[in-house]
Structure formats: C-alpha cells, structure tokens
Design a protein around this motif. Structure first.
Motif, mmCIF file in Angstrom:
data_model
loop_
_atom_site.group_PDB
_atom_site.id
_atom_site.type_symbol
_atom_site.label_atom_id
_atom_site.label_comp_id
_atom_site.label_asym_id
_atom_site.label_seq_id
_atom_site.Cartn_x
_atom_site.Cartn_y
_atom_site.Cartn_z
ATOM 1 N N GLU A 81 10.291 11.308 5.115
ATOM 2 C CA GLU A 81 9.334 10.656 4.758
ATOM 3 C C GLU A 81 7.892 11.206 5.041
ATOM 4 O OE1 GLU A 81 11.234 6.095 5.644
ATOM 5 O OE2 GLU A 81 9.736 6.983 6.970
ATOM 6 N N LEU A 82 7.821 12.036 6.113
ATOM 7 C CA LEU A 82 6.744 12.462 6.724
ATOM 8 C C LEU A 82 6.248 13.491 5.886
ATOM 9 C CD1 LEU A 82 7.185 12.243 10.533
ATOM 10 C CD2 LEU A 82 6.166 10.572 8.902
ATOM 11 N N GLU B 194 19.869 1.074 4.522
ATOM 12 C CA GLU B 194 19.489 1.925 3.387
ATOM 13 C C GLU B 194 18.002 2.393 3.420
ATOM 14 O OE1 GLU B 194 20.136 -0.325 -0.240
ATOM 15 O OE2 GLU B 194 19.760 1.172 -1.498
ATOM 16 N N PRO B 195 17.894 3.523 3.163
ATOM 17 C CA PRO B 195 16.564 4.167 3.201
ATOM 18 C C PRO B 195 15.399 3.313 2.130
ATOM 19 C CG PRO B 195 18.115 5.858 2.903
ATOM 20 C CD PRO B 195 18.861 4.580 2.560
ATOM 21 N N VAL B 196 14.200 3.266 2.718
ATOM 22 C CA VAL B 196 13.065 2.466 2.181
ATOM 23 C C VAL B 196 12.264 3.553 1.411
ATOM 24 C CG1 VAL B 196 13.320 0.309 3.770
ATOM 25 C CG2 VAL B 196 12.059 2.323 4.069
ATOM 26 N N ALA B 197 12.498 4.580 1.723
ATOM 27 C CA ALA B 197 11.516 5.644 1.030
ATOM 28 C C ALA B 197 12.349 7.058 1.051
ATOM 29 C CB ALA B 197 10.355 5.821 1.925
ATOM 30 N N ARG C 80 2.735 6.360 6.744
ATOM 31 C CA ARG C 80 3.974 5.679 7.526
ATOM 32 C C ARG C 80 3.795 6.099 9.035
ATOM 33 N NH1 ARG C 80 7.719 3.155 5.346
ATOM 34 N NH2 ARG C 80 7.878 3.288 2.941
ATOM 35 N N LEU C 81 3.045 7.243 9.442
ATOM 36 C CA LEU C 81 2.878 7.568 10.622
ATOM 37 C C LEU C 81 2.063 6.481 11.484
ATOM 38 C CD1 LEU C 81 2.928 11.345 11.337
ATOM 39 C CD2 LEU C 81 4.141 9.784 12.552
ATOM 40 N N MET C 82 0.791 6.060 10.880
ATOM 41 C CA MET C 82 -0.025 5.167 11.150
ATOM 42 C C MET C 82 0.311 3.783 11.162
ATOM 43 S SD MET C 82 -3.211 6.379 9.032
ATOM 44 C CE MET C 82 -4.379 5.030 9.589
ATOM 45 N N LEU C 83 1.347 3.587 10.422
ATOM 46 C CA LEU C 83 2.255 2.163 10.290
ATOM 47 C C LEU C 83 2.875 2.308 11.430
ATOM 48 C CD1 LEU C 83 2.892 -0.454 8.757
ATOM 49 C CD2 LEU C 83 4.816 0.844 7.805
ATOM 50 N N PHE C 84 3.726 3.204 11.999
ATOM 51 C CA PHE C 84 4.526 2.969 12.921
ATOM 52 C C PHE C 84 3.874 3.045 14.547
ATOM 53 C CE2 PHE C 84 6.686 5.887 16.591
ATOM 54 C CZ PHE C 84 7.859 5.111 16.512
ATOM 55 N N ILE D 160 0.859 -1.366 -0.110
ATOM 56 C CA ILE D 160 0.071 -0.027 0.009
ATOM 57 C C ILE D 160 0.740 1.414 0.002
ATOM 58 C CG2 ILE D 160 -1.803 1.313 1.261
ATOM 59 C CD1 ILE D 160 -2.793 -1.186 2.356
ATOM 60 N N ILE D 161 1.723 1.264 0.979
ATOM 61 C CA ILE D 161 2.604 2.736 1.079
ATOM 62 C C ILE D 161 3.793 2.675 -0.226
ATOM 63 C CG2 ILE D 161 4.078 3.854 2.558
ATOM 64 C CD1 ILE D 161 2.823 2.576 4.883
ATOM 65 N N SER D 162 4.563 1.692 -0.156
ATOM 66 C CA SER D 162 5.823 1.812 -1.150
ATOM 67 C C SER D 162 5.158 1.771 -2.504
ATOM 68 C CB SER D 162 6.742 0.675 -0.881
ATOM 69 O OG SER D 162 7.503 1.046 0.640
ATOM 70 N N ASN D 163 4.391 0.577 -2.810
ATOM 71 C CA ASN D 163 4.031 0.414 -4.308
ATOM 72 C C ASN D 163 2.814 1.158 -4.679
ATOM 73 O OD1 ASN D 163 6.091 -1.364 -4.469
ATOM 74 N ND2 ASN D 163 4.891 -3.087 -3.698
ATOM 75 N N THR D 164 2.002 1.623 -3.720
ATOM 76 C CA THR D 164 0.990 2.676 -4.120
ATOM 77 C C THR D 164 0.972 4.086 -3.936
ATOM 78 O OG1 THR D 164 -0.564 0.692 -3.817
ATOM 79 C CG2 THR D 164 -1.435 2.633 -4.283
ATOM 80 N N LEU D 165 1.264 4.372 -2.841
ATOM 81 C CA LEU D 165 1.125 5.833 -2.415
ATOM 82 C C LEU D 165 2.655 6.458 -2.818
ATOM 83 C CD1 LEU D 165 -0.170 5.737 1.157
ATOM 84 C CD2 LEU D 165 -1.476 6.356 -0.904
ATOM 85 N N GLU D 166 3.684 5.846 -2.819
ATOM 86 C CA GLU D 166 4.832 6.365 -3.128
ATOM 87 C C GLU D 166 5.313 6.138 -4.382
ATOM 88 O OE1 GLU D 166 6.566 6.448 1.443
ATOM 89 O OE2 GLU D 166 7.340 4.739 0.033
ATOM 90 N N ARG D 167 4.982 5.033 -5.288
ATOM 91 C CA ARG D 167 5.536 4.754 -6.358
ATOM 92 C C ARG D 167 5.593 5.827 -7.271
ATOM 93 N NH1 ARG D 167 7.294 0.265 -9.166
ATOM 94 N NH2 ARG D 167 6.868 -1.042 -7.298
ATOM 95 N N ASN D 168 4.282 6.365 -7.637
ATOM 96 C CA ASN D 168 3.988 7.334 -8.679
ATOM 97 C C ASN D 168 4.112 8.685 -8.302
ATOM 98 O OD1 ASN D 168 3.310 5.204 -10.600
ATOM 99 N ND2 ASN D 168 1.380 5.260 -9.482
ATOM 100 N N HIS D 169 4.918 9.147 -6.974
ATOM 101 C CA HIS D 169 5.377 10.280 -6.677
ATOM 102 C C HIS D 169 6.859 10.568 -6.535
ATOM 103 C CE1 HIS D 169 1.124 11.496 -5.659
ATOM 104 N NE2 HIS D 169 1.146 10.047 -5.384
ATOM 105 N N PRO D 170 7.345 11.142 -7.622
ATOM 106 C CA PRO D 170 8.737 11.224 -7.557
ATOM 107 C C PRO D 170 9.257 12.047 -6.296
ATOM 108 C CG PRO D 170 7.858 12.560 -9.578
ATOM 109 C CD PRO D 170 6.846 11.878 -8.747
ATOM 110 N N LEU D 171 10.443 11.510 -5.672
ATOM 111 C CA LEU D 171 10.778 12.447 -4.486
ATOM 112 C C LEU D 171 11.464 13.502 -4.904
ATOM 113 C CD1 LEU D 171 12.757 9.281 -2.752
ATOM 114 C CD2 LEU D 171 10.587 10.801 -1.913
ATOM 115 N N PRO D 172 11.347 14.696 -4.111
ATOM 116 C CA PRO D 172 12.096 15.759 -4.448
ATOM 117 C C PRO D 172 13.420 15.813 -3.967
ATOM 118 C CG PRO D 172 10.841 16.013 -2.305
ATOM 119 C CD PRO D 172 10.306 14.673 -2.963
ATOM 120 N N LYS D 173 14.450 16.436 -4.327
ATOM 121 C CA LYS D 173 15.817 16.423 -4.234
ATOM 122 C C LYS D 173 16.141 16.341 -2.404
ATOM 123 C CE LYS D 173 17.287 18.591 -8.480
ATOM 124 N NZ LYS D 173 18.322 19.501 -9.088
ATOM 125 N N THR D 174 15.199 17.101 -1.949
ATOM 126 C CA THR D 174 15.496 17.306 -0.485
ATOM 127 C C THR D 174 14.991 15.958 0.069
ATOM 128 O OG1 THR D 174 13.347 18.418 -0.248
ATOM 129 C CG2 THR D 174 15.349 19.921 -0.390
#
Length: 601
Positions: free
Chosen positions: A218-219, A165-168, A227-231, A104-118
């Motif tokens: 991540e937040l 190694e970071p996962v997100a 990810r907060l809810m998962l934690f 849900i998080i890695s392959n759905t919410l995050e996959r199609n959202h490119p990370l900013p450089k920061t």
C-alpha cells in the motif's frame, strides 16, 4: 570449475526399507492468470469466511470446523470489540474516516491506477499463496514410509496469512503471521497452525476490518501517503493504537533462551509457546525483559558454540539507521552499537563467523520522498556501491568496523560465513539477486538468484565474487540453510530451495560449496514447496550431512499438503506425512528438539 549434477531417481522411491511410494521428479511452469482474486481462488464474488474471516463475525462468536479439512477459523476469540468501547466522538470519527478511505483514497486516488504485479492481490495471494484458517492440533496423522526415530521435536514454519481480504494493494510479505507446527514423536506426527497474536492483528480483528497500512503493498505513491495520514488520524482519535508495534511477525523463527520467537523486521519479536497437546499460543510481544527498545530483523543468528544471539535493527525514518547488538544465553542484552549509514538501507539478513559479524550495506534503500513523486519508497540505488562490513562480535562501537566494497551485489539472504586464517579473508556464502529490487518492484527483467562465494579481505579492502555452480547447472537458489551446528564455521554443504518457476519452489538442492556439485530433490509435477530445513542426526557427528531435510510440499492438483522427510546423505525420500489441511507457501522455519522443549519458558 568442474561440476556435476546429481538428481534423485525418476521416479524416486520413498524408502521405509519395506514399502515404497512413487514421486515423479519433473516440474512445470504455471503462469498465474490475470483474473479477480475470487476467480483465481474459485471463490464466490462475496466475501467468504473459508479464506477470509468476514468483518461481520462478532467478537467472542464461536466458529468451528465442521469438517476435518475445512480451512475456516476454529478458535473462540476473546478479543473485545473495540467499537463497543468507542465514545460518540470516536464513533463519528470512525464513520468519517471510513468514508474518507472509501471516497477519496479507494475511489479517487487508487481507482485509476492499476496495481503492479508486486502489489496485486490477484497475483500475490493466488492459489496456494492464499491464506487459511487456524487448525487445532490433529494427532496420529497418516504417514507413508518411516519417520526416523531420532527426530523427536517440532518443526515450525512461519508465513504470511492475511486475516482480512486486502482492500488495496497487497504484497505477499504483508500478510499476518501464522505459524504451522508439526510435532514428531516416536514415529508419530501431529499438526496445528495458529496466527501469531500481534497487537496489529488483535486490533484489526476487534474492529472487523484492516486498518493498519501494508508496508509494501500500500505504501507507494500519493495513495500511500494518504493511507499513512489516515492511519495516524485514526490513531489521534484513539481508534487504533500503534504504541505496541505495527509488525506482522510473519517471516522468521528462532528458538532462543527457552522461547520460540516469531519475527518480522519492522517490530519486536513475539514469544509463541508450544503446548504439550501440540497447540501454539502467543504469550507476548517480547522485549527481552525490557531491554529491547527497537525492532529486530527476522534473521538473528545463534552461535552454536557460545549460544549467544546476534541481531541487527534498522530504521527507515531517523538516524541511527542501523544498530547491532547481541544477547547472552540467559537473556542479557548488550548495549547497542550504532553503525553510521548515509541512508536507510534494507538489512534483511546478515552473517556471523567465529569472531565477526558480517553486515551487508547494499543497493536496496529506502527513500520515502519517492512516494511524493508517485513511486515506491523501496528503491534500487544504482549509484551506490554495495559493501560488506566486518565488525568484531564484541566491539564497543562502530570504529572497529572494516568495510569492503563488493560492487553490484545484492544478497537478500546470506547462508553462512567463516574466516580463512591462511589468507586473512572472510568467506561469505549468499545468493546474489538481480534485479536487486525485483521482489518489491515490478520489472521486465526475469529474476536471477546466483549462489555465490564472496571473499572479503579486510586488510586490503578488496573482494572477489564467483558463482559456485557451473553455468550449465545454474538454478535460482533462495531460502535455505547450512547445518546449524556449523554456523559461522567452514561448511561444505548448503540446502537451498529451487525457486523455479519464481516465486514458486519446485524442489530443493544440496550443494557442495567446495566443488559446485549439486544434488536435486524435485517435488514432482504440479507440486511445490518451500524452504528446506536440515535436522542433524547427531550434533557431534563427523559427517556434516548426517541428518534429514524437512520441507512442506503442496500438490496443486489435489490441494493436499505433506511434510516430506528426506535423507540428506543420498537425497532420497524417507517419509511423507499427510497434513489435515492446506499449508500455504511461506517463509522460514526451525526445528526444536523435545529435549529443548522440556525447559520452555
């Protein structure tokens, strides 16, 4: 204001009065290519324990360094494997929540959202920003030049060094804390580096994967909420325990009350002990013998005269958003002074004078509701007017605070402050950064950090601000200090990192705060370093700049790191200590004399 620039000779001669070493004084801008992290670090596509201890490493497995310059882990781990203690329900919950994270998080919410450089690990921990493994003490390090004989003690510097190694998303500030220590004694040098054993790091090592959320990387957005809810779900099942804090202790270091404290502003400090052999050992999460119930920012101030420690604590969730306190030299903490703020505000640093505490209430604030809208909770509030509070050090409550507006000002760090009796003003020296949130949020505008003198008049509520350097001499100056024996008193010189090309540091500058004259020491082509640290030769010396500047330097061509020792009077190199392994770029440090170490707790 007239200003002249004095640079070190080109090439600079490393002087031991008898032998020389050439250092070229030029810098080159290096752009980070947009490639996967393994390509940037020249790693295989599978996880490597050279830089990231793999989750498959078993607890209590002995991992040694076969080669002196290896960066792999070196210490036998005593952490028990949390998974072996889980009951069947917890095991099932762990599998289920890991699946939720992946699907849900890695392959759905995050996959199609490119990370900013920061928040992109391929940018944030590339090259010499990448982590290293621990190193046990290595003695009798090769040195070119002569280490000044009065420098007896240990230089320690903190930094972010992710264990896994970071996962997100990952911001450079998110990494686990690692302290690098160089012991200098009778002209000889030794080196060691160790993780600060935070509750967070110990749990993640035992579990074998990162499970605590990354506060900056991540937040943000809906995935951050997930990810907060998962934690918290993992916490409900007893898979993680956040009751002992979630901080990484990677930013600041202070030696106080016979203890070296490693700090990040999201937790209590950690007590790290320096052994006679040159090693480092985490003693405990330190609450000042049960007196500290809240987090403490990473830049507390120790008054050089009274030896008291002054600190702030801020909260991003609930009121009071800001508290102030101080601690006596023997460790007795004052009651908290609650400082009312309308919204939670980033308070990374502050300043002290002889009689006052200077509190910056600036435009970088926390708005957690922005995550619901898909954004970052760290926000540059353009509608807010920055202000500085002047509070008597021993105030009983915040009613004694006097606020002075300083429009459009954001100082990530304040280098010093003092009182001007003739005018009734308080002078603050800081680096004003624009855009204010550029360290945290991606923006098109280039970062500028202008060394500034800010004058606050508590009687009239007015302020003035001026750039200390002439326009032709303007440099990005970030991370540094004044002579610590003059903290809170009028100082002439500041020693500051030249943060160019941002975020790298190509050298450091000695700035005359009265005239704007600047002397630069550049590391040379493809060489970068970090914060300069001034060590006074004699605390009672009438010459404020009578001492030496210490700084780590890394050669990106040879991948070798050194500790440089520079004469602060003429900014000439005196000695270079070759370190046995790579030292990543990091944050803040301190120097502890051998005399102070004799009474270490």
């Amino acid at each position: 204001m007239a200003s002249t620039t004095s640079t070190a000779a080109n090439p600079t001669l490393l002087r031991n009065r008898q032998s020389t070493l050439l250092y070229k004084h030029q810098s080159k801008s290096v752009k980070l290519p947009k490639k996967p992290i393994h390509s940037l670090l020249n790693l295989p596509t599978t996880q490597s324990s050279t830089l990231y201890p793999a989750p498959s490493i078993k607890h209590n497995e002995k991992v040694t360094n076969p080669e002196p310059n290896s960066s792999s882990p070196v210490r036998v781990r005593e952490d028990s494997n949390s998974q072996t203690k889980w009951n069947p329900i917890q095991r099932m919950a762990a599998v289920f929540l890991n699946t939720v994270e992946e699907v849900i998080i890695s392959n759905t919410l995050e996959r199609n959202h490119p990370l900013p450089k920061t928040a992109d690990p391929a940018v944030q921990i590339a090259g010499n920003f990448a982590p290293v493994g621990e190193q046990p003490p290595r003695h009798d390090l090769p040195t070119v030049g002569r280490i000044p004989p009065f420098i007896n003690g240990v230089y320690v510097r903190n930094g972010a060094n992710p264990l896994f190694e970071p996962v997100a998303g990952h911001h450079f500030f998110d990494g686990d804390g690692m302290v690098h220590a160089v012991h200098l004694r009778n002209g000889a040098a030794s080196y060691a580096c160790r993780f600060t054993e935070t509750a967070r790091l110990r749990q993640e090592r035992a579990i074998g994967r990162p499970v605590f959320p990354k506060a900056i990387g991540e937040l943000h957005g809906h995935s951050g909420i997930a990810r907060l809810m998962l934690f918290y779900a993992r916490g409900l099942f007893g898979l993680v325990d956040h009751s002992n804090g979630t901080g990484v202790a990677n930013a600041g270091l202070v030696y106080f009350n016979d203890r070296l404290l490693a700090m990040s502003e999201d937790d209590l400090p950690y007590h790290v002990r320096l052994s006679d052999s040159g090693d480092l050992e985490t003693v405990e999460r330190y609450d000042f013998r049960g007196q500290l119930k809240c987090s403490m920012i990473a830049h507390p101030k120790v008054d050089p005269v009274t030896k008291e420690l002054f600190a702030l604590s801020y909260d991003v969730i609930q009121k009071p958003y800001l508290k102030y306190f101080y601690v006596s030299p023997d460790g007795a903490k004052s009651p908290d002074v609650e400082i009312p703020l309308e919204q939670p505000t980033m308070m990374h640093d502050f300043a002290i004078t002889e009689n006052y505490v200077i509190v910056p209430d600036q435009q970088v604030v926390f708005k957690l509701q922005e995550m619901v809208r898909g954004g970052s909770p760290v926000v540059y509030d353009k509608e807010k007017t920055s202000r500085f509070g002047i509070l008597p050090k021993y105030a009983a409550d915040a009613s004694e605070m006097r606020w002075v507006d300083v429009p459009d000002c954001f100082c990530f760090h304040l280098w010093n402050a003092w009182e001007e009796p003739a005018t009734g003003e308080v002078v603050v020296i800081g680096s004003c950064m624009t855009p204010a949130d550029s360290v945290f949020n991606e923006c098109d505008e280039s970062l500028k950090s202008v060394l500034s003198e800010i004058r606050l008049n508590p009687s009239t509520g007015e302020s003035t601000r001026r750039a200390i350097l002439a326009p032709a001499d303007q440099l990005n100056l970030e991370a540094g200090m004044v002579n610590r024996n003059k903290l809170g008193r009028k100082t002439r010189y500041a020693y500051l990192a030249i943060a160019e090309p941002w975020p790298k540091v190509s050298g450091f500058a000695k700035v005359d705060l009265f005239t704007g004259q600047i002397q630069k020491f550049s590391y040379g082509d493809n060489r970068y370093g970090g914060e300069p640290y001034f060590v006074p030769r004699d605390p009672s010396s009438p010459q404020e700049d009578d001492g030496y500047v210490l700084s780590f330097m890394h050669d990106e061509q040879t991948s070798e790191s050194q500790l440089l020792i520079v004469n602060a009077r003429d900014m000439q190199l005196e000695a270079a200590v070759k370190l046995p392994s790579r030292v990543p770029y990091g944050f803040h440090g301190t120097f502890i004399s051998s005399k102070d170490l004799e009474t270490q707790a």
